[in-house]
Scaffold this active site. Structure first.
Site, PDB file in Angstrom:
ATOM      1  N   HIS A 115       0.821  -1.259   0.095  1.00  0.00           N
ATOM      2  CA  HIS A 115       0.248   0.168   0.220  1.00  0.00           C
ATOM      3  C   HIS A 115       0.910   1.184   0.049  1.00  0.00           C
ATOM      4  CE1 HIS A 115      -2.778  -2.724   2.403  1.00  0.00           C
ATOM      5  NE2 HIS A 115      -3.624  -2.031   1.684  1.00  0.00           N
ATOM      6  N   ASP A 118       2.049   1.771   3.275  1.00  0.00           N
ATOM      7  CA  ASP A 118       3.005   0.903   4.074  1.00  0.00           C
ATOM      8  C   ASP A 118       4.463   1.578   3.723  1.00  0.00           C
ATOM      9  OD1 ASP A 118       0.795  -0.686   4.357  1.00  0.00           O
ATOM     10  OD2 ASP A 118       1.562  -1.926   2.519  1.00  0.00           O
ATOM     11  N   GLU A 282      -9.908 -12.989  -1.474  1.00  0.00           N
ATOM     12  CA  GLU A 282      -9.061 -13.570  -0.099  1.00  0.00           C
ATOM     13  C   GLU A 282      -9.735 -14.489   0.544  1.00  0.00           C
ATOM     14  OE1 GLU A 282      -7.341 -10.215   2.053  1.00  0.00           O
ATOM     15  OE2 GLU A 282      -7.382 -11.321   3.956  1.00  0.00           O
ATOM     16  N   ASP A 310      -5.432 -13.500  -2.520  1.00  0.00           N
ATOM     17  CA  ASP A 310      -4.746 -13.055  -1.165  1.00  0.00           C
ATOM     18  C   ASP A 310      -4.938 -14.281  -0.271  1.00  0.00           C
ATOM     19  OD1 ASP A 310      -4.057 -10.423  -1.802  1.00  0.00           O
ATOM     20  OD2 ASP A 310      -5.382  -9.666  -0.253  1.00  0.00           O
ATOM     21  N   ASP A 323      -6.349 -13.473   9.293  1.00  0.00           N
ATOM     22  CA  ASP A 323      -5.423 -13.232   8.426  1.00  0.00           C
ATOM     23  C   ASP A 323      -4.355 -14.036   8.523  1.00  0.00           C
ATOM     24  OD1 ASP A 323      -6.739 -11.515   6.406  1.00  0.00           O
ATOM     25  OD2 ASP A 323      -5.931 -10.036   7.705  1.00  0.00           O
TER      26      ASP A 323
HETATM   27  C1  XLS Z   1      -7.753  -6.317   4.376  1.00  0.00           C
HETATM   28  C2  XLS Z   1      -7.447  -6.462   2.998  1.00  0.00           C
HETATM   29  C3  XLS Z   1      -6.288  -5.554   2.674  1.00  0.00           C
HETATM   30  C4  XLS Z   1      -6.234  -5.909   1.119  1.00  0.00           C
HETATM   31  C5  XLS Z   1      -5.185  -4.331   0.504  1.00  0.00           C
HETATM   32  O1  XLS Z   1      -8.594  -6.983   5.031  1.00  0.00           O
HETATM   33  O2  XLS Z   1      -7.178  -7.775   2.766  1.00  0.00           O
HETATM   34  O3  XLS Z   1      -4.989  -6.159   3.108  1.00  0.00           O
HETATM   35  O4  XLS Z   1      -5.791  -6.962   0.520  1.00  0.00           O
HETATM   36  O5  XLS Z   1      -5.811  -3.481   0.990  1.00  0.00           O
HETATM   37 NI    NI Z   2      -7.943 -10.415   5.505  1.00  0.00          NI
HETATM   38 NI    NI Z   3      -6.355  -8.632   1.148  1.00  0.00          NI
END
Ligand code: XLS
Ligand code: NI
Ligand code: NI
Length: 451
Positions: A115, A118, A282, A310, A323
């Site tokens: 990002h 980041d 994701e 993701d 995550d």
């Molecule tokens: C958050 C998201 C973030 C995105 C990118 O939950 O997964 O990490 O992948 O902004």
């Molecule tokens: Ni996530």
């Molecule tokens: Ni993500």
């Protein structure tokens, strides 16, 4: 080959390498007991006529792995990283860049993702923020050419700062929309310059907390307008990457417009951009939306919008976005089967949008996490190769739908027919459908043998 950056020596008095004790991770195979080696991920091994590296296209993420300090809602930072020691400054940003690329090279993910926020801190004004950002982008471009690590995607963080508390493109205040537009424009330009293969839009706060204060129609129209502006900019600058929307059902906001693959596709269609935008799916977001990962993947593939992944996992006992690094082969088997029996990841990849646990405070922990994730993905890829070569599942599925190739199937799809002509067939031909077994348990048993 460490680059000379402005000032890290003045902070440390020496050239500090956080991952100094760890060297490049090698494939050693199942027989190895070395925890800092791959047991299954052999990047040059040919699977389904490409190398594992070419199929899996792993990316390390900058945010969870280098920016998140170990916070949770009840506690402060636990990760005592050298680049976090004196706050969010440019000196720290340069050091972080150095250490991040050291890690990317040693873990051997061919890609990374970031990002805008980041990699560099905000300044007093947007102009200063922009200057900070492009200073680090300049250094990043050098690190990329030195190390050969490539950019899978860039993205803008339009959700952390309090200006975005009521959303970015869906904010009631157009100044916030404009601010997010400025960030996305810069981040797209940077991604383009770095040869990024995709650009991701994750809404973050593109949703609402209560309908009491919300005009949903305006918010959704503005979100569609934002998507249109992004796609126009892509063409204006000649960016060759894919634009991807990332679904997430809630967290941070209660109701998000980008809830799941289907809601994202509705937004894309609302903006008339179905040929322009695909999805970044994701795992943990899929499960939070009440679907499983394979559903989201199959939905995207069926609608030709699979862009990238993701790769992480949730925890069935915790109801939020944990995550975690993937470590369950069974959960990945069907999703990978769909992906690799439908042409693979193409321009997408497997981004480790995953974080270590906040008690995992040693430099090695970040390596163990990625090694585990890469090994489990490699293992599943090997299993999927066997599944694809054995051609067992398609036989069952094709058979189940085979009557659609017959006369009645063609009749139904013939635009000259209507409800009445179809209905009259039921009476004239005395149709009486015979129920058939779905054979679910049989198929589940077949899957077992591949794990
Ligand atoms: C958050 C998201 C973030 C995105 C990118 O939950 O997964 O990490 O992948 O902004
Ligand atoms: Ni996530
Ligand atoms: Ni993500």
């Amino acid at each position: 080959q460490r680059i000379i950056y402005l000032s890290s020596t003045s902070v440390y008095g020496e050239d500090v390498a956080y991952f100094e004790k760890i060297s490049e991770i090698q494939f050693e195979g199942e027989i190895s007991n070395n925890p800092l080696s791959f047991k299954y991920y052999d990047e040059n091994k040919i699977v389904l006529s490409k190398t594992m590296k070419e199929h899996l296209r792993f990316a390390t993420c900058y945010w969870h792995s280098f920016t998140w300090p170990g916070l949770d809602p009840f506690g402060g930072p636990t990760l005592n990283r050298p680049w976090m020691k004196s706050g969010n400054t440019m000196e720290m940003a340069e050091l972080k860049l150095e250490e991040a690329f050291d890690f990317f090279s040693k873990i051997t993910t061919p890609y990374f993702c970031f990002h805008d926020r980041d990699i560099s801190p905000e300044g007093e004004t947007y102009a200063e923020t922009q200057k900070n950002f492009f200073h680090i982008i300049d250094l990043m471009e050098k690190k990329m050419s030195q190390t050969g690590v490539k950019l899978l995607w860039g993205t803008a963080n339009a959700f952390s700062h309090k200006r975005f508390m009521a959303g970015a493109s869906t904010n009631p205040d157009p100044e916030v929309f404009a601010y997010a537009a400025a960030q996305v424009k810069d981040c797209m330009n940077a991604t383009n310059r770095l040869g990024g293969e995709n650009y991701v839009l994750w809404g973050g706060r593109e949703g609402y907390e209560t309908i009491l204060n919300t005009n949903m129609k305006i918010e959704m129209e503005n979100l569609a307008r934002f998507l249109e502006l992004v796609v126009n900019h892509k063409h204006k600058i000649g960016f060759k990457g894919q634009i991807l929307l990332e679904p997430k059902p809630h967290e941070p906001t209660k109701h998000q417009y980008d809830f799941d693959s289907a809601s994202c596709l509705a937004l894309i269609r609302k903006a008339g951009l179905e040929n322009e935008i695909k999805l970044n799916i994701e795992v943990n977001h899929a499960t939070l939306s009440g679907h499983n990962f394979e559903h989201e993947i199959a939905y995207a593939i069926s609608n030709n919008v699979l862009g990238s992944i993701d790769i992480n996992r949730g925890d069935t006992l915790l109801g939020w976005d944990t995550d975690q690094f993937p470590n369950n082969a069974h959960d990945l088997l069907m999703p990978f089967y769909y992906i690799f029996s439908n042409g693979g990841l193409k321009q997408g990849g497997l981004n480790f949008d995953a974080k270590i646990r906040r008690q995992s405070i040693d430099p090695e922990d970040l390596f163990y996490a990625h090694i585990g994730g890469m090994d489990v993905a490699a293992r599943v890829l090997l299993a999927v190769e066997k599944m694809i070569n054995d051609k067992i599942l398609p036989k069952y599925v094709d058979d189940r739908y085979s009557n659609w190739n017959n006369e009645l199937g063609t009749f139904i799809h013939d635009k000259n027919n209507d409800l009445e002509s179809i209905a009259s067939k039921v009476i004239n031909e005395n149709l009486e459908p015979k129920p058939k077994s779905g054979q679910q348990e049989l198929l589940e048993n077949i899957l077992n043998k591949y794990l």
